[in-house]
Motif scaffolding. Sequence first.
Motif, PDB file in Angstrom:
ATOM      1  N   ARG A 268      -2.997   7.067 -10.976  1.00 53.96           N
ATOM      2  CA  ARG A 268      -3.078   6.543 -12.468  1.00 53.96           C
ATOM      3  C   ARG A 268      -2.914   4.966 -12.442  1.00 53.96           C
ATOM      4  O   ARG A 268      -3.512   4.576 -13.456  1.00 53.96           O
ATOM      5  N   ARG A 269      -2.158   4.256 -11.622  1.00 51.74           N
ATOM      6  CA  ARG A 269      -1.998   2.999 -11.808  1.00 51.74           C
ATOM      7  C   ARG A 269      -2.624   2.350 -10.593  1.00 51.74           C
ATOM      8  O   ARG A 269      -1.937   1.455  -9.798  1.00 51.74           O
ATOM      9  N   LYS A 270      -3.773   2.422 -10.602  1.00 55.84           N
ATOM     10  CA  LYS A 270      -4.631   1.615  -9.210  1.00 55.84           C
ATOM     11  C   LYS A 270      -4.098   0.402  -8.839  1.00 55.84           C
ATOM     12  O   LYS A 270      -3.870  -0.184  -7.890  1.00 55.84           O
ATOM     13  N   ASP A 271      -4.335  -0.468 -10.124  1.00 53.54           N
ATOM     14  CA  ASP A 271      -4.013  -1.981  -9.987  1.00 53.54           C
ATOM     15  C   ASP A 271      -2.626  -2.446  -9.346  1.00 53.54           C
ATOM     16  O   ASP A 271      -2.547  -3.305  -8.507  1.00 53.54           O
ATOM     17  N   GLN A 272      -1.608  -1.476 -10.068  1.00 52.44           N
ATOM     18  CA  GLN A 272      -0.503  -1.845  -9.467  1.00 52.44           C
ATOM     19  C   GLN A 272      -0.115  -1.500  -7.924  1.00 52.44           C
ATOM     20  O   GLN A 272       0.272  -2.434  -7.125  1.00 52.44           O
ATOM     21  N   TYR A 273      -0.812  -0.247  -7.827  1.00 54.62           N
ATOM     22  CA  TYR A 273      -0.605   0.250  -6.315  1.00 54.62           C
ATOM     23  C   TYR A 273      -1.569  -0.690  -5.166  1.00 54.62           C
ATOM     24  O   TYR A 273      -1.054  -0.799  -4.115  1.00 54.62           O
ATOM     25  N   ARG A 274      -2.411  -1.318  -5.773  1.00 53.22           N
ATOM     26  CA  ARG A 274      -3.389  -2.216  -4.819  1.00 53.22           C
ATOM     27  C   ARG A 274      -2.507  -3.250  -4.435  1.00 53.22           C
ATOM     28  O   ARG A 274      -2.597  -3.683  -3.278  1.00 53.22           O
ATOM     29  N   THR A 275      -1.645  -3.984  -5.380  1.00 54.23           N
ATOM     30  CA  THR A 275      -0.865  -5.000  -5.052  1.00 54.23           C
ATOM     31  C   THR A 275       0.359  -4.476  -3.952  1.00 54.23           C
ATOM     32  O   THR A 275       0.490  -5.159  -3.089  1.00 54.23           O
ATOM     33  N   GLU A 276       0.865  -3.295  -4.390  1.00 52.83           N
ATOM     34  CA  GLU A 276       2.195  -2.729  -3.572  1.00 52.83           C
ATOM     35  C   GLU A 276       1.391  -2.554  -2.301  1.00 52.83           C
ATOM     36  O   GLU A 276       2.227  -2.563  -1.123  1.00 52.83           O
ATOM     37  N   PHE A 277       0.128  -1.981  -1.847  1.00 52.62           N
ATOM     38  CA  PHE A 277      -0.365  -1.631  -0.904  1.00 52.62           C
ATOM     39  C   PHE A 277      -0.520  -2.913   0.214  1.00 52.62           C
ATOM     40  O   PHE A 277       0.176  -3.064   1.423  1.00 52.62           O
ATOM     41  N   ILE A 278      -1.133  -3.833  -0.349  1.00 51.03           N
ATOM     42  CA  ILE A 278      -1.129  -5.170   0.365  1.00 51.03           C
ATOM     43  C   ILE A 278       0.241  -5.845   0.480  1.00 51.03           C
ATOM     44  O   ILE A 278       0.409  -6.385   2.050  1.00 51.03           O
ATOM     45  N   LEU A 279       1.127  -5.844  -0.202  1.00 52.40           N
ATOM     46  CA  LEU A 279       2.454  -6.377   0.224  1.00 52.40           C
ATOM     47  C   LEU A 279       3.324  -5.319   1.321  1.00 52.40           C
ATOM     48  O   LEU A 279       4.170  -5.777   1.972  1.00 52.40           O
ATOM     49  N   ALA A 280       2.961  -4.050   1.456  1.00 54.62           N
ATOM     50  CA  ALA A 280       3.526  -3.232   2.433  1.00 54.62           C
ATOM     51  C   ALA A 280       2.901  -3.516   3.746  1.00 54.62           C
ATOM     52  O   ALA A 280       3.599  -3.649   4.692  1.00 54.62           O
ATOM     53  N   LEU A 281       1.618  -3.956   3.842  1.00 55.70           N
ATOM     54  CA  LEU A 281       1.130  -4.422   4.943  1.00 55.70           C
ATOM     55  C   LEU A 281       1.706  -5.980   4.959  1.00 55.70           C
ATOM     56  O   LEU A 281       1.907  -6.051   6.520  1.00 55.70           O
ATOM     57  N   LYS A 282       2.150  -6.414   4.296  1.00 51.83           N
ATOM     58  CA  LYS A 282       2.878  -7.839   4.696  1.00 51.83           C
ATOM     59  C   LYS A 282       4.102  -7.752   5.182  1.00 51.83           C
ATOM     60  O   LYS A 282       4.662  -8.384   5.946  1.00 51.83           O
ATOM     61  N   LEU A 283       4.893  -6.806   4.613  1.00 53.08           N
ATOM     62  CA  LEU A 283       5.950  -6.315   5.109  1.00 53.08           C
ATOM     63  C   LEU A 283       5.936  -5.984   6.457  1.00 53.08           C
ATOM     64  O   LEU A 283       6.710  -6.238   7.264  1.00 53.08           O
ATOM     65  N   LEU A 284       4.862  -5.195   6.923  1.00 54.02           N
ATOM     66  CA  LEU A 284       4.770  -4.757   8.288  1.00 54.02           C
ATOM     67  C   LEU A 284       4.541  -6.038   9.059  1.00 54.02           C
ATOM     68  O   LEU A 284       5.096  -6.145  10.355  1.00 54.02           O
ATOM     69  N   GLY A 285       3.657  -6.861   8.761  1.00 65.37           N
ATOM     70  CA  GLY A 285       3.120  -8.160   9.474  1.00 65.37           C
ATOM     71  C   GLY A 285       4.367  -9.036   9.718  1.00 65.37           C
ATOM     72  O   GLY A 285       4.272  -9.445  10.849  1.00 65.37           O
ATOM     73  N   ASP A 286       5.204  -9.029   8.604  1.00 68.72           N
ATOM     74  CA  ASP A 286       6.377  -9.827   8.534  1.00 68.72           C
ATOM     75  C   ASP A 286       7.375  -9.593   9.580  1.00 68.72           C
ATOM     76  O   ASP A 286       8.416 -10.248   9.796  1.00 68.72           O
ATOM     77  N   GLY A 287       7.300  -8.356  10.058  1.00 68.75           N
ATOM     78  CA  GLY A 287       8.428  -7.491  10.821  1.00 68.75           C
ATOM     79  C   GLY A 287       9.637  -7.237   9.978  1.00 68.75           C
ATOM     80  O   GLY A 287      10.781  -7.342  10.580  1.00 68.75           O
ATOM     81  N   GLU A 288       9.439  -6.924   8.501  1.00 69.44           N
ATOM     82  CA  GLU A 288      10.498  -6.764   7.965  1.00 69.44           C
ATOM     83  C   GLU A 288      10.919  -5.246   8.056  1.00 69.44           C
ATOM     84  O   GLU A 288      12.228  -4.819   8.029  1.00 69.44           O
ATOM     85  N   VAL A 289      10.162  -4.519   8.278  1.00 68.72           N
ATOM     86  CA  VAL A 289      10.364  -2.897   8.679  1.00 68.72           C
ATOM     87  C   VAL A 289       9.125  -2.449   9.577  1.00 68.72           C
ATOM     88  O   VAL A 289       8.131  -2.965   9.660  1.00 68.72           O
TER      89      VAL A 289
END
Length: 408
Positions: A156-177
């Motif tokens: 229902r909130r595609k735009d919000q989750y589009r950003t969250e998905f990209i930041l989740a990839l950043k979390l993984l790439g940054d080695g945060e988790v």
Amino acid sequence: MKRLAFIAAVFAFLGGSHPARATDAGFTQFIASLWPEAQAAGVSRATFDTETSGLEPDYKLPDLILPGRPATGAPSQAEFVQVPADYVKEASIARLASEGQRLMQKYRPALTEIETRFGVPATIVLAIWGRETDYGRYTLPYDGLRVLATQAYVGRRKDQYRTEFILALKLLGDGEVARKDMRSSWAGATGLTQFLPSEFYKHAVDLDGDGRKDIWHSVPDALASAAQQLVNKGWQSGVRWAYEVQAPANVDCTQGVPEVTKPIGEWLRAGFVPVRGQKLKPAEQAEPASLLQPEGIYGPAFLTTKNYFVIKEYNFSDLYVLFVGHLADRMLSPLAFATPWSASTQLRTADVEAMQRGLTRIGLYADKVDGKAGMKTRAALGAYQKSAGLKVDCWPSETVLRSISTAR
């Protein structure tokens, strides 16, 4: 054309002979289209390719919009809306309060630092931890990256989750988790105190000093991060979340909205009385507060401070704030609410939505139609009851629903 391809792919999933293959094609194309945004956010090509390889959507999640199917609501939107007594269960509060007292001693140094540094009581951050993941005992059930990808694709909130998905990839790439540790709720919140990826980047704190902001394994980091989020949303040090009061017999329940705010002392002069003879200091009486009556004129009443609404920004639910605030209080006192919850029942979600639409139609309600009888819905309902000559109790019932449905 891209939109037509997407719709065709999802329809194939719903009724085609090769649903998985067709759906994966549309989903894979969507994920691939996010690479430029991910690159701009600092995600490497290697991280993007590794983490999205083989990624599939989860169409069983709630809060999705799928062609040919009714839109699914959030799990909290049960067929019958929970009344407060169902949500703020005494047995749950007592158990979590007892455990919270033990954890207060176990993590005393970290909690003392949190109180000193952020001005947020130890009991509040412990209560958030207790409510979110049962002090870490509750294992979040979903693959967080898959959840965020699915919500970005058909939520229902595609735009919000589009950003969250990209930041989740950043979390993984940054080695945060690590990917295996990025477990989440159905809505994509992760960690001991349930943060979305954007919240991690805004509020996460390394309290234990190991060089990592680890909200998944470090209790000090998770609790400090929760405190930082509250501070960033406007937490005021030294101010309670709310005061339970006895409302006067002639209380106007339509005043129970955030927009009606006045000093606590003014509420007291209007006949509201702190429970159990509690005496409020002049500084407390000067604090601005709003009236909260979760069951209309039935059950407990509260004068809610700025900090009440700060906790509500952590989770936008009055019942959530009541749970967290009361659990925090119970870690310091064994006393339950002075006024018991009413044995009231609640209308079905669909009926509350119908009531909200009716109140909108006649100009008394201008908020979301979401099936939840929150502050603004109850106040609008009370305003209608006044205008229709009905008993003004600000509580949704079948009688008032029938009346609203025929109102012009």
